[in-house]
Design an enzyme around this catalytic site. Structure first.
Site, PDB file in Angstrom:
ATOM      1  N   LYS A 201       0.893  -1.091  -0.577  1.00 19.68           N
ATOM      2  CA  LYS A 201       0.045  -0.037   0.383  1.00 19.68           C
ATOM      3  C   LYS A 201       1.115   1.529  -0.396  1.00 19.68           C
ATOM      4  O   LYS A 201       0.694   2.213  -0.691  1.00 19.68           O
ATOM      5  CB  LYS A 201      -1.052   0.176   1.761  1.00 19.68           C
ATOM      6  CG  LYS A 201      -2.000   1.248   1.018  1.00 19.68           C
ATOM      7  CD  LYS A 201      -2.424   0.939   2.338  1.00 19.68           C
ATOM      8  CE  LYS A 201      -3.192   2.144   2.805  1.00 19.68           C
ATOM      9  NZ  LYS A 201      -3.923   2.534   3.874  1.00 19.68           N
ATOM     10  N   GLU A 207      10.332  -4.409   4.781  1.00 21.22           N
ATOM     11  CA  GLU A 207      11.199  -5.937   4.058  1.00 21.22           C
ATOM     12  C   GLU A 207      10.091  -6.184   2.117  1.00 21.22           C
ATOM     13  O   GLU A 207      11.136  -7.147   1.995  1.00 21.22           O
ATOM     14  CB  GLU A 207       9.866  -6.783   5.011  1.00 21.22           C
ATOM     15  CG  GLU A 207      10.035  -6.805   6.558  1.00 21.22           C
ATOM     16  CD  GLU A 207       9.498  -5.477   7.334  1.00 21.22           C
ATOM     17  OE1 GLU A 207       9.149  -5.021   6.613  1.00 21.22           O
ATOM     18  OE2 GLU A 207       9.482  -5.930   8.119  1.00 21.22           O
ATOM     19  N   GLY A 260      -4.762  -1.680   5.200  1.00 23.85           N
ATOM     20  CA  GLY A 260      -4.102  -2.530   4.511  1.00 23.85           C
ATOM     21  C   GLY A 260      -4.665  -4.391   5.149  1.00 23.85           C
ATOM     22  O   GLY A 260      -4.446  -5.495   3.900  1.00 23.85           O
ATOM     23  N   ARG A 261      -5.637  -4.217   6.441  1.00 25.54           N
ATOM     24  CA  ARG A 261      -5.268  -5.765   6.398  1.00 25.54           C
ATOM     25  C   ARG A 261      -7.196  -6.103   6.490  1.00 25.54           C
ATOM     26  O   ARG A 261      -7.690  -6.846   6.277  1.00 25.54           O
ATOM     27  CB  ARG A 261      -5.567  -5.804   8.450  1.00 25.54           C
ATOM     28  CG  ARG A 261      -6.335  -4.581   9.017  1.00 25.54           C
ATOM     29  CD  ARG A 261      -5.820  -4.342  10.572  1.00 25.54           C
ATOM     30  NE  ARG A 261      -5.861  -3.149  11.242  1.00 25.54           N
ATOM     31  CZ  ARG A 261      -5.280  -2.188  11.365  1.00 25.54           C
ATOM     32  NH1 ARG A 261      -4.531  -1.651  11.219  1.00 25.54           N
ATOM     33  NH2 ARG A 261      -5.989  -0.987  11.810  1.00 25.54           N
ATOM     34  N   GLU A 346      -3.975  -6.107  15.406  1.00 26.50           N
ATOM     35  CA  GLU A 346      -3.887  -4.951  15.024  1.00 26.50           C
ATOM     36  C   GLU A 346      -4.881  -3.442  14.998  1.00 26.50           C
ATOM     37  O   GLU A 346      -4.715  -2.146  14.858  1.00 26.50           O
ATOM     38  CB  GLU A 346      -2.988  -4.853  13.263  1.00 26.50           C
ATOM     39  CG  GLU A 346      -2.005  -3.890  13.008  1.00 26.50           C
ATOM     40  CD  GLU A 346      -1.347  -4.241  11.544  1.00 26.50           C
ATOM     41  OE1 GLU A 346      -2.032  -3.927  10.647  1.00 26.50           O
ATOM     42  OE2 GLU A 346      -0.603  -4.145  11.137  1.00 26.50           O
ATOM     43  N   HIS A 377      -4.545 -33.105  18.359  1.00 26.86           N
ATOM     44  CA  HIS A 377      -2.859 -34.032  18.957  1.00 26.86           C
ATOM     45  C   HIS A 377      -1.939 -32.679  19.300  1.00 26.86           C
ATOM     46  O   HIS A 377      -1.002 -32.817  19.683  1.00 26.86           O
ATOM     47  CB  HIS A 377      -2.609 -34.434  17.719  1.00 26.86           C
ATOM     48  CG  HIS A 377      -4.293 -35.445  17.373  1.00 26.86           C
ATOM     49  ND1 HIS A 377      -3.569 -37.056  18.053  1.00 26.86           N
ATOM     50  CD2 HIS A 377      -4.967 -35.593  16.578  1.00 26.86           C
ATOM     51  CE1 HIS A 377      -5.196 -37.327  17.766  1.00 26.86           C
ATOM     52  NE2 HIS A 377      -4.758 -36.406  16.821  1.00 26.86           N
ATOM     53  N   LYS A 487       9.857  -0.370  13.772  1.00 20.73           N
ATOM     54  CA  LYS A 487      10.357  -0.240  12.417  1.00 20.73           C
ATOM     55  C   LYS A 487      11.657   0.832  12.715  1.00 20.73           C
ATOM     56  O   LYS A 487      12.919   0.480  11.834  1.00 20.73           O
ATOM     57  CB  LYS A 487       8.951   0.333  11.738  1.00 20.73           C
ATOM     58  CG  LYS A 487       7.985  -0.513  10.980  1.00 20.73           C
ATOM     59  CD  LYS A 487       7.275   0.125  10.063  1.00 20.73           C
ATOM     60  CE  LYS A 487       5.864  -0.592   9.396  1.00 20.73           C
ATOM     61  NZ  LYS A 487       4.820   0.137   8.730  1.00 20.73           N
TER      62      LYS A 487
HETATM   63  O1  F6P Z   1       3.643  -2.401   9.558  1.00 22.43           O
HETATM   64  C1  F6P Z   1       2.157  -3.077   9.717  1.00 22.43           C
HETATM   65  C2  F6P Z   1       1.399  -2.326   8.341  1.00 22.43           C
HETATM   66  O2  F6P Z   1       1.856  -0.830   8.054  1.00 22.43           O
HETATM   67  C3  F6P Z   1       0.535  -3.215   8.382  1.00 22.43           C
HETATM   68  O3  F6P Z   1      -0.896  -2.765   8.678  1.00 22.43           O
HETATM   69  C4  F6P Z   1       0.299  -3.395   6.667  1.00 22.43           C
HETATM   70  O4  F6P Z   1      -0.787  -4.595   5.991  1.00 22.43           O
HETATM   71  C5  F6P Z   1       1.509  -4.092   6.510  1.00 22.43           C
HETATM   72  O5  F6P Z   1       2.521  -2.803   7.360  1.00 22.43           O
HETATM   73  C6  F6P Z   1       2.071  -3.240   5.355  1.00 22.43           C
HETATM   74  O6  F6P Z   1       1.967  -2.311   4.309  1.00 22.43           O
HETATM   75  P1  F6P Z   1       2.333  -1.960   2.958  1.00 22.43           P
HETATM   76  O7  F6P Z   1       0.910  -2.983   2.526  1.00 22.43           O
HETATM   77  O8  F6P Z   1       2.486  -0.855   3.020  1.00 22.43           O
HETATM   78  O9  F6P Z   1       3.628  -2.625   1.804  1.00 22.43           O
END
Ligand code: F6P
Length: 522
Positions: A201, A207, A260-261, A346, A377, A487
């Site tokens: 987003k 990452e 995002g979620r 979140e 189990h 972060k």
């Molecule tokens: O760090 C949390 C977050 O902002 C989430 O809310 C989001 O889904 C995820 O990181 C990834 O964010 P992006 O889609 O901006 O890479």
């Protein structure tokens, strides 16, 4: 304390001696009263510490926070995300495209339709093997690079609906910054036939950008020609995707008001659409829309998300439960607990309310779980005889996607038996250690079958459950400031590690860790 909270607490205290199983026997209408069906989803919440008085007061609790107008504010696009001053309009993504929805005088459905069509064109081309890589070979493998909402939704849904796959494309996911993930994937892929979807987003998540850079370098190393046809981006920040090197035609966008979620319904759903095709994807959206309509229109006593939310509030706030277990008896829902973890934790893992005051009651629970029967189990021992009160959501499908009908009955029998065992327990045992106290509450969610429609309904159900709880707790469910500090510190520590100069302002424990790394690095 608000008098309804007080009454509910008094009732909860009085009910500690109550046997759930007796509630079912004493009231012949109990199960009929405390179960409901919406579309392909049936909820039985009868195995809970509930009676008329509890339900009346829980429903009153929803009235006192004016839930009705909160739902209206959510669905009509008001800025319910007050700290970021924007709507949370994920429901628009699954609404009928022909039904206008105005935000600042603009019909938001127009752009949703444009992006949906652009996605459909990409899917058609890839399905028809007409999307060619740099050497002229058709794409065979697609890698989604994203994390959080840009990974968990597509990953969970592709797996959940794998029996509805309509293409031969192989879909892979890379999220973790652990270098093994991307390097292990690349070892088994052919650059000439691989397409990367960079899903982010913000298009600034470290990452994702790190893994995407590795992928881009790998393509450049192996392909002499332009790599443009090997890179797609899905983002709410298209300019950043272009700056990264993705061409405009290959960028799908969505609006900043899609959290995002909550983004699986947007173009972030591209891997799912590639797996199950646009028709099934539209059915998935329709399932969610049916739940949205139900949420908007059903009275609270018969409103599935409201009821599920109230059950959670009942245990978190009045029985001091701190967790909820999600136990799907549908193996393809194996990533659902992870997905719901982000959705719930979140959203509602908050300690300050919308008036910027510290909350004095419990908020979002710890969400965890895994598929049955595997969990039986592993950790069910603690559910049955441990000392924690852990409300459970069982999720099962009446019909299987497999032909092995009898085996499916075995699966269902296990699911129902666990709910029964948790409720009934057993007293007729010789030894104390065999005693099963029972009286453990659970909800049972039955899907007609694990279909795109039912998955859409199920996910929208949980989204609205989380929203209702946020309203009752008076918190903002749509921001996530708690993830920022880690972060920032990670970035700072990475700079320190690269410079190899220990910053003396670091706390002694972190300094020692960095020294230990130096010592052990080979
Ligand atoms: O760090 C949390 C977050 O902002 C989430 O809310 C989001 O889904 C995820 O990181 C990834 O964010 P992006 O889609 O901006 O890479």
């Amino acid at each position: 304390m608000n008098p309804i909270w007080q009454q509910l607490q008094t009732k909860a205290n009085a009910m500690r001696q109550q046997k759930i199983a007796d509630l079912l026997i004493q009231n012949p209408q109990h199960v009929a009263q405390y179960s409901l069906q919406v579309g392909d989803l049936y909820l039985d919440y009868s195995k809970n510490f509930i009676d008329q008085e509890v339900m009346t007061n829980l429903l009153l609790l929803a009235e006192t926070v004016d839930l009705k107008s909160a739902i209206h504010r959510l669905l009509s696009g008001e800025s319910v995300n007050i700290t970021e001053n924007r709507p949370a309009l994920h429901t628009a993504l699954r609404r009928d495209l022909n039904k206008p929805l105005k935000l600042n005088d603009q019909n938001v459905m127009h752009n949703i339709g444009v992006q949906f069509d652009k996605m459909a064109t990409m899917v058609a081309k890839l399905h028809a093997h007409q999307w060619f890589g740099a050497t002229g070979l058709a794409i065979t493998d697609v890698v989604n690079i994203g994390i959080g909402g840009s990974d968990l939704g597509p990953l969970m849904a592709v797996e959940a609906l794998k029996h509805y796959q309509t293409s031969t494309l192989r879909i892979h996911f890379a999220s973790n910054i652990d270098p093994n993930v991307i390097s292990d994937l690349l070892k088994n892929l052919n650059p000439a036939t691989t397409l990367f979807i960079i899903s982010s987003k913000s298009f600034s998540t470290p990452e994702t950008l790190t893994n995407a850079t590795v992928a881009k370098n790998w393509l450049q190393e192996h392909l002499e020609q332009s790599i443009a046809n090997h890179l797609l981006a899905v983002t709410a920040s298209p300019a950043k995707a272009q700056a990264f090197g993705v061409i405009e035609d290959h960028i799908l966008s969505f609006e900043p008001w899609v959290g995002g979620r909550y983004s699986i319904w947007s173009t972030i759903g591209l891997p799912l659409a590639l797996s199950i095709g646009m028709e099934n994807f539209a059915t998935f959206l329709k399932g969610a829309n049916v739940m949205d309509e139900h949420f908007a229109n059903a009275d609270f006593a018969n409103n599935m998300p409201v009821i599920l939310a109230l059950m959670g509030v009942w245990y978190i706030n009045f029985w001091q439960a701190s967790t909820v277990a999600i136990l799907p008896y549908i193996n393809s829902l194996q990533y659902l607990p992870d997905y719901l973890q982000q959705l719930d934790m979140e959203s509602n893992g908050k300690q300050v309310n919308i008036h910027a005051e510290k909350v004095l009651h419990g908020t979002g629970p710890i969400v965890w779980g895994q598929v049955g029967t595997n969990g039986q189990h592993a950790f069910y021992q603690l559910l049955h005889q441990g000392t924690h009160l852990i409300p459970v959501d069982f999720i099962a499908a009446v019909n299987s996607n497999s032909e092995l009908r009898e085996q499916h009955q075995q699966l269902l029998a296990n699911c129902f038996a666990q709910a029964q065992a948790l409720m009934q327990g057993t007293t007729s045992t010789k030894f104390a250690h065999e005693h099963m106290p029972g009286n453990k509450p659970s909800n049972m969610l039955l899907l007609k079958k694990m279909t795109p429609f039912a998955l859409g309904q199920l996910l929208a159900l949980y989204e609205h459950k989380v929203f209702v709880q946020g309203i009752i707790w008076q918190i903002n469910s749509f921001d996530q400031p708690g993830v920022e500090l880690g972060k920032k510190l990670a970035d700072r520590l990475y700079q320190i590690m690269k410079s190899q100069k220990i910053d003396m302002q670091l706390d002694p424990s972190t300094q020692a860790l960095l020294k230990k790394c130096d010592e052990l690095t080979n």
